[in-house]
Enzyme design. Structure first.
Site, PDB file in Angstrom:
ATOM      1  N   HIS A   1      -3.194   8.018   6.327  1.00 60.59           N
ATOM      2  CA  HIS A   1      -3.396   6.712   5.695  1.00 60.59           C
ATOM      3  C   HIS A   1      -4.811   6.243   6.021  1.00 60.59           C
ATOM      4  O   HIS A   1      -5.511   5.751   5.140  1.00 60.59           O
ATOM      5  CB  HIS A   1      -2.342   5.733   6.195  1.00 60.59           C
ATOM      6  CG  HIS A   1      -2.340   4.429   5.479  1.00 60.59           C
ATOM      7  ND1 HIS A   1      -2.293   4.326   4.099  1.00 60.59           N
ATOM      8  CD2 HIS A   1      -2.381   3.149   5.941  1.00 60.59           C
ATOM      9  CE1 HIS A   1      -2.302   3.047   3.749  1.00 60.59           C
ATOM     10  NE2 HIS A   1      -2.371   2.314   4.850  1.00 60.59           N
TER      11      HIS A   1
ATOM     12  N   PHE B   1       2.131  -3.289   4.435  1.00 59.16           N
ATOM     13  CA  PHE B   1       2.529  -4.548   5.058  1.00 59.16           C
ATOM     14  C   PHE B   1       4.037  -4.563   5.312  1.00 59.16           C
ATOM     15  O   PHE B   1       4.821  -4.002   4.547  1.00 59.16           O
ATOM     16  CB  PHE B   1       2.175  -5.738   4.158  1.00 59.16           C
ATOM     17  CG  PHE B   1       0.705  -6.037   4.092  1.00 59.16           C
ATOM     18  CD1 PHE B   1      -0.155  -5.685   5.111  1.00 59.16           C
ATOM     19  CD2 PHE B   1       0.184  -6.691   2.987  1.00 59.16           C
ATOM     20  CE1 PHE B   1      -1.509  -5.977   5.055  1.00 59.16           C
ATOM     21  CE2 PHE B   1      -1.184  -6.990   2.910  1.00 59.16           C
ATOM     22  CZ  PHE B   1      -2.014  -6.636   3.946  1.00 59.16           C
TER      23      PHE B   1
ATOM     24  N   HIS C   1      -9.706   2.157  -0.412  1.00 64.97           N
ATOM     25  CA  HIS C   1      -8.252   1.978  -0.308  1.00 64.97           C
ATOM     26  C   HIS C   1      -7.776   1.414  -1.640  1.00 64.97           C
ATOM     27  O   HIS C   1      -8.047   0.266  -1.966  1.00 64.97           O
ATOM     28  CB  HIS C   1      -7.921   1.024   0.837  1.00 64.97           C
ATOM     29  CG  HIS C   1      -6.463   0.945   1.164  1.00 64.97           C
ATOM     30  ND1 HIS C   1      -5.477   1.423   0.323  1.00 64.97           N
ATOM     31  CD2 HIS C   1      -5.803   0.448   2.243  1.00 64.97           C
ATOM     32  CE1 HIS C   1      -4.290   1.205   0.863  1.00 64.97           C
ATOM     33  NE2 HIS C   1      -4.467   0.629   2.039  1.00 64.97           N
TER      34      HIS C   1
ATOM     35  N   LYS D   1     -10.060   8.014   2.238  1.00 62.62           N
ATOM     36  CA  LYS D   1     -10.428   6.675   1.760  1.00 62.62           C
ATOM     37  C   LYS D   1     -11.938   6.426   1.716  1.00 62.62           C
ATOM     38  O   LYS D   1     -12.384   5.591   0.914  1.00 62.62           O
ATOM     39  CB  LYS D   1      -9.692   5.624   2.569  1.00 62.62           C
ATOM     40  CG  LYS D   1      -8.213   5.566   2.186  1.00 62.62           C
ATOM     41  CD  LYS D   1      -7.433   4.501   2.916  1.00 62.62           C
ATOM     42  CE  LYS D   1      -6.018   4.398   2.347  1.00 62.62           C
ATOM     43  NZ  LYS D   1      -5.226   5.630   2.497  1.00 62.62           N
TER      44      LYS D   1
ATOM     45  N   GLU E   1      -1.589   5.377  13.921  1.00 65.53           N
ATOM     46  CA  GLU E   1      -1.324   6.596  13.164  1.00 65.53           C
ATOM     47  C   GLU E   1      -1.680   7.826  13.988  1.00 65.53           C
ATOM     48  O   GLU E   1      -0.976   8.842  13.952  1.00 65.53           O
ATOM     49  CB  GLU E   1      -2.100   6.592  11.851  1.00 65.53           C
ATOM     50  CG  GLU E   1      -1.725   7.762  10.939  1.00 65.53           C
ATOM     51  CD  GLU E   1      -2.338   7.681   9.561  1.00 65.53           C
ATOM     52  OE1 GLU E   1      -1.880   8.430   8.666  1.00 65.53           O
ATOM     53  OE2 GLU E   1      -3.260   6.875   9.347  1.00 65.53           O
TER      54      GLU E   1
ATOM     55  N   CYS F   1       0.801  -1.233   0.000  1.00 66.30           N
ATOM     56  CA  CYS F   1       0.000   0.000   0.000  1.00 66.30           C
ATOM     57  C   CYS F   1       0.828   1.275   0.000  1.00 66.30           C
ATOM     58  O   CYS F   1       0.254   2.367  -0.059  1.00 66.30           O
ATOM     59  CB  CYS F   1      -0.938  -0.008   1.199  1.00 66.30           C
ATOM     60  SG  CYS F   1      -1.998  -1.472   1.249  1.00 66.30           S
TER      61      CYS F   1
END
Length: 357
Positions: free
Chosen positions: A251, A343, A285, A280, A262, A126
């Site tokens: 994010h 990830f 996403h 998002k 975050e 991502c």
């Protein structure tokens, strides 16, 4: 883009952001590159094609690089071809396994413009299309090229939908970043392409930072150590301080772990002063295209003096201690910081602002 619901292999339902408008056809001479992913890329390329053609005239085809971030590439085309095969038919004549290769889109873009400079893909889940900006920055800094076509492209496919479902990361409703009722992501698809060079422009990439905390293959560090490092590195790279940032595009995936960590990282870096929201819920996403998609949102805010995206958080969670955008406001600082975390703890923060501001 339309919001659809789809049924997963386990019978559960999830929400997706799906592009419903027809995508442009590739030129016949480039039919070997034909895939939904590359048609989506072409739809974005065409928006800035005159500027790219002008850069080719100015610098030459060997002095322009192409760096594209993706995580799915042409896997959808592979899935559809495999369905035909499993039904007892041969693979369609139009299908070739190279459509699934991660570098297929960058190869297509280079072929479309007749470029002979470096062209390759970056795939770090991502954060893929955030890392391409760092790559472009380095290519330009060391004089290897004079301009770089950067961006991200990802199309929805069953592999990622069911993969995220197996991680119990998908929501069955519209995602709710930073909300007490957040329970997972919605996956979307997108393409965003930009041209980076040393030529003057109103809006510029001011800085970029990354980190790799490698805390866990699919879970972020609970305290956001890597996220904090990426944001601080971006500030250092831009030569800015925390007070120069007027908005953070988080994010903000709407998963419990991501939003919590975050929030902690932003609070340590910026306190509660800077307005924050996740876009998002507007796009889903978009995975490997997320960073570039949100970079485009930052560019539009700066270029057109748009209001900051509102979070529409009905019930802010108790573990969220940042200042969310809750009503129409304008950018109050010099620059926008945009986060993308992936990830394996692969984190990227980008800073966009006015080139001479």
């Amino acid at each position: 883009m339309v919001v659809d619901k789809t049924i997963l292999n386990n019978g559960r339902e999830t929400v997706i952001g799906h592009i419903s408008e027809p995508l442009p056809n590739l030129p016949q001479a480039l039919h070997c590159f034909d895939s939904r992913n590359n048609r989506l890329a072409l739809s974005a390329i065409q928006r800035i094609e005159p500027q790219i053609r002008e850069a080719i005239k100015q610098y030459g085809s060997d002095r322009i690089a192409v760096v594209i971030g993706t995580s799915t590439s042409g896997i959808l085309d592979g899935e559809l071809a495999l369905e035909k095969k499993l039904e007892g038919h041969a693979f369609p004549n139009s299908y070739h396994y190279r459509k699934q290769e991660l570098g297929h889109c960058s190869d297509f873009v280079a072929a479309y413009f007749g470029l002979t400079g470096p062209h390759y893909a970056v795939s770090t889940a991502c954060s893929s299309s955030g890392r391409v900006f760092i790559t472009a920055q380095r290519l330009l800094k060391f004089g290897l090229v004079d301009a770089v076509i950067v961006g991200g492209v990802d199309t929805i496919c069953r592999l990622t939908l069911n993969g995220f479902s197996s991680l119990e990361a998908l929501s069955s409703k519209h995602c709710l970043p930073f909300d007490a009722d957040r329970d997972g992501i919605n996956i979307g698809e997108a393409a965003s392409i930009m041209l980076l060079s040393h030529s003057p422009a109103k809006v510029a990439l001011l800085g970029a930072g990354d980190s790799s905390d490698a805390h866990h293959i699919s879970a972020p560090h609970p305290e956001g150590i890597g996220a904090e490092e990426a944001m601080n590195n971006a500030l250092i790279n831009a030569g800015l301080s925390a007070k120069d940032i007027g908005y953070i595009n988080a994010h903000g995936t709407a998963t419990p772990l991501n939003d919590s960590m975050e929030s902690k990282a932003i609070q340590r870096c910026f306190g509660g002063r800077v307005p924050v929201s996740s876009t998002k819920p507007l796009t889903g996403h978009t995975l490997g295209a997320a960073s570039a998609t949100e970079a485009a949102i930052a560019w539009h805010i700066l270029n057109y003096d748009l209001d900051l995206p509102i979070q529409h958080c009905a019930k802010k969670a108790q573990d969220i201690h940042i200042s969310l955008v809750e009503s129409p406001i304008k950018l109050g600082g010099k620059a926008i910081l945009s986060n993308s975390f992936a990830f394996g703890g692969n984190n990227v923060s980008l800073i966009f602002g006015y080139a001479h501001g």
